[in-house]
Design an enzyme around this catalytic site. Structure first.
Site, short mmCIF file in Angstrom:
data_model
loop_
_atom_site.label_atom_id
_atom_site.label_comp_id
_atom_site.label_asym_id
_atom_site.label_seq_id
_atom_site.Cartn_x
_atom_site.Cartn_y
_atom_site.Cartn_z
N LYS A 209 0.86 -1.19 0.00
CA LYS A 209 0.00 0.00 0.00
C LYS A 209 0.88 1.23 0.00
CE LYS A 209 -4.42 1.09 0.23
NZ LYS A 209 -5.54 0.34 -0.36
N ASN B 258 -15.62 6.50 -5.49
CA ASN B 258 -15.61 5.35 -6.40
C ASN B 258 -16.43 4.18 -5.84
OD1 ASN B 258 -14.47 2.62 -7.12
ND2 ASN B 258 -13.58 3.86 -8.74
#
Ligand code: NAD
Length: 424
Positions: A112, A228
């Protein structure tokens, strides 16, 4: 008290340790420190970004890429630009990616990245482009299609990935589309990636309701976060599952309509009027209470970590919590919800649709192929269903929650790969 990223980090690590105990990993792999090798990432890259603003000033920003574990395949995970990014958050999210790719059954590891962008900086497009390219400059030796493949996350999108992929090609002199996923279609992106996480979440809900004998049609849902994941999840909920999305929030406020909000109209409205004007959306009323405690059947937290915590978990009215975001329910809240008989469908299963379609994008790009959207969604549906069934079996066998079952499956799988690689 507001939860901090370090609380999320501790929750993930505690759950990893507890899971290793339940699996008796120490007995199975004596002295091999398997769970420590998931908690401690393979590599932490931390860097300063000197970002030139449009007015000529320089802003000094902190950037991170954490490579958690690549025993099952190359590191994979998003990059976010957000004001709450810190090393604890990125480490926790990277560990979750290692587990998520296992839950969904992809040959990938976990990573990440993020940049702490203070809230006062409203980045223009040119500033965002410079930031994206600078991020790549700082990690260029550590990323690549066989090493570590980033993707979009909060406040990053296909345009961000396009700039980043272009910056990589400036170093390598080659066009390697599979080094990033979530790209625009004309740069090797795949149709359906944008919708994948929200749609995948609803596929899990649909599968769960089938199995549990719950009729979704007409059920009311509150959606926290309308980016999103939230907007695409809401769209599928309303148009395919027959759910009434009665409450929606974003960072600027919340609205509700008992008869159900017109999701496509809300998306168009926010696009034309700006996210900050959500409360002006016609055909709905302003909702000033905690949306996660609204009188609905399902809540879909799709914004940030620690949204349901010890303070509001007792007030949740829904029967199902569908975790669209990463880490939206704290460990304390999890225990409260469980004791109240509320089902939590966990993030590492529910939001795995994004990384799954990212994987399809990599496969497409490596084979210089083009996948049509119906193939993407068909395969996504198959994989989400399979993962749900797999985790349900573990849940039934151990009489535990879905989250514990998902962790048990993933930790055992990753442990086997770590052990298989040996220690030399
Ligand atoms: P995004 O930036 O597109 O949208 C985030 C949304 O949350 C925005 O509408 C924002 O206004 C809202 N928001 C932020 N703080 C809020 C708050 N306190 N209350 C209500 N709304 C708030 O981000 P996204 O890509 O949709 O990601 C959302 C979550 O889903 C993150 O946890 C992310 O890690 C996770 N996730 C995303 C993907 C993906 O494919 N995009 C995949 C897996 C997991």
């Amino acid at each position: 008290m507001k939860k901090r990223p370090v609380d999320f980090f501790n929750d993930v690590n505690n759950l990893l340790t507890e899971t290793a105990g339940k699996l008796d990993l120490e007995k199975k792999y004596p002295g091999k420190q398997i769970v420590e090798r998931i908690i401690q990432p393979d590599k932490i890259i931390q860097f300063r970004i000197s970002l030139q603003m449009d007015n000529g000033n320089i802003e000094t920003l902190k950037g991170f890429r954490v490579q958690n574990n690549d025993s099952r395949g190359p590191y994979k995970g998003g990059i976010r630009f957000h004001h709450e990014v810190d090393i604890y958050e990125v480490r926790a999210l990277a560990a979750q990616m290692t587990l998520k790719t296992s839950v969904i059954g992809l040959p990938l590891g976990g990573g990440k990245g993020g940049v702490l962008v203070p809230e006062r900086l409203k980045l223009s497009n040119t500033e965002k482009e410079r930031l994206s390219r600078k991020f790549v400059d700082s990690v260029i030796n550590d990323i690549g299609n066989k090493k570590d493949i980033p993707a979009p996350d909060m406040n990053t999108d296909s345009q961000t990935m396009a700039w980043m992929a272009d910056q990589v090609s400036k170093y390598t002199g080659e066009n390697i589309p599979a080094c990033f996923t979530g790209k625009p279609i004309n740069m090797g992106g795949i149709p359906g990636r944008t919708e994948a996480t929200g749609f995948g979440a609803m596929m899990v809900l649909e599968k769960h309701s089938q199995k549990a004998g719950i009729e979704l049609k007409g059920k009311a849902m509150a959606v926290q976060g309308f980016g999103n994941v939230g907007s695409h999840g809401a769209m599928r909920a309303a148009e395919i599952s027959g759910i009434k999305v009665t409450h929606v929030s974003n960072a600027y406020g919340a609205v509700f309509n008992e008869a159900g909000i017109e999701i496509r109209n809300l998306i168009d409205f926010l696009k034309s009027e700006g996210q900050e004007n959500i409360k002006q959306f016609p055909g709905s009323e302003v909702y000033d209470e905690d949306i996660l405690c609204a009188p609905v059947d399902i809540i879909f937290p799709a914004a940030v970590e620690n949204s349901v915590d010890g303070e509001n978990a007792g007030e949740v009215k829904a029967e199902i919590v569908l975790e669209g975001a990463n880490g939206p329910v704290t460990a304390e809240a999890d225990r409260i919800l469980d004791s109240r008989g509320i089902t939590v469908l966990p993030d590492i299963l529910v939001n795995a649709g994004g990384v799954t379609v990212s994987y399809f994008e990599m496969v497409q790009d490596e084979s210089q192929d083009r996948w049509p959207k119906d193939r993407v969604f068909r395969r996504l549906q198959g994989m989400m269903n399979e993962a749900y069934d797999k985790i349900s079996l573990v849940k039934e066998k151990h009489g535990c929650s879905f989250r514990e079952a998902a962790y048990m499956h993933a930790v055992e799988d990753v442990a086997g790969a770590i052990h298989g690689r040996g220690v030399q």
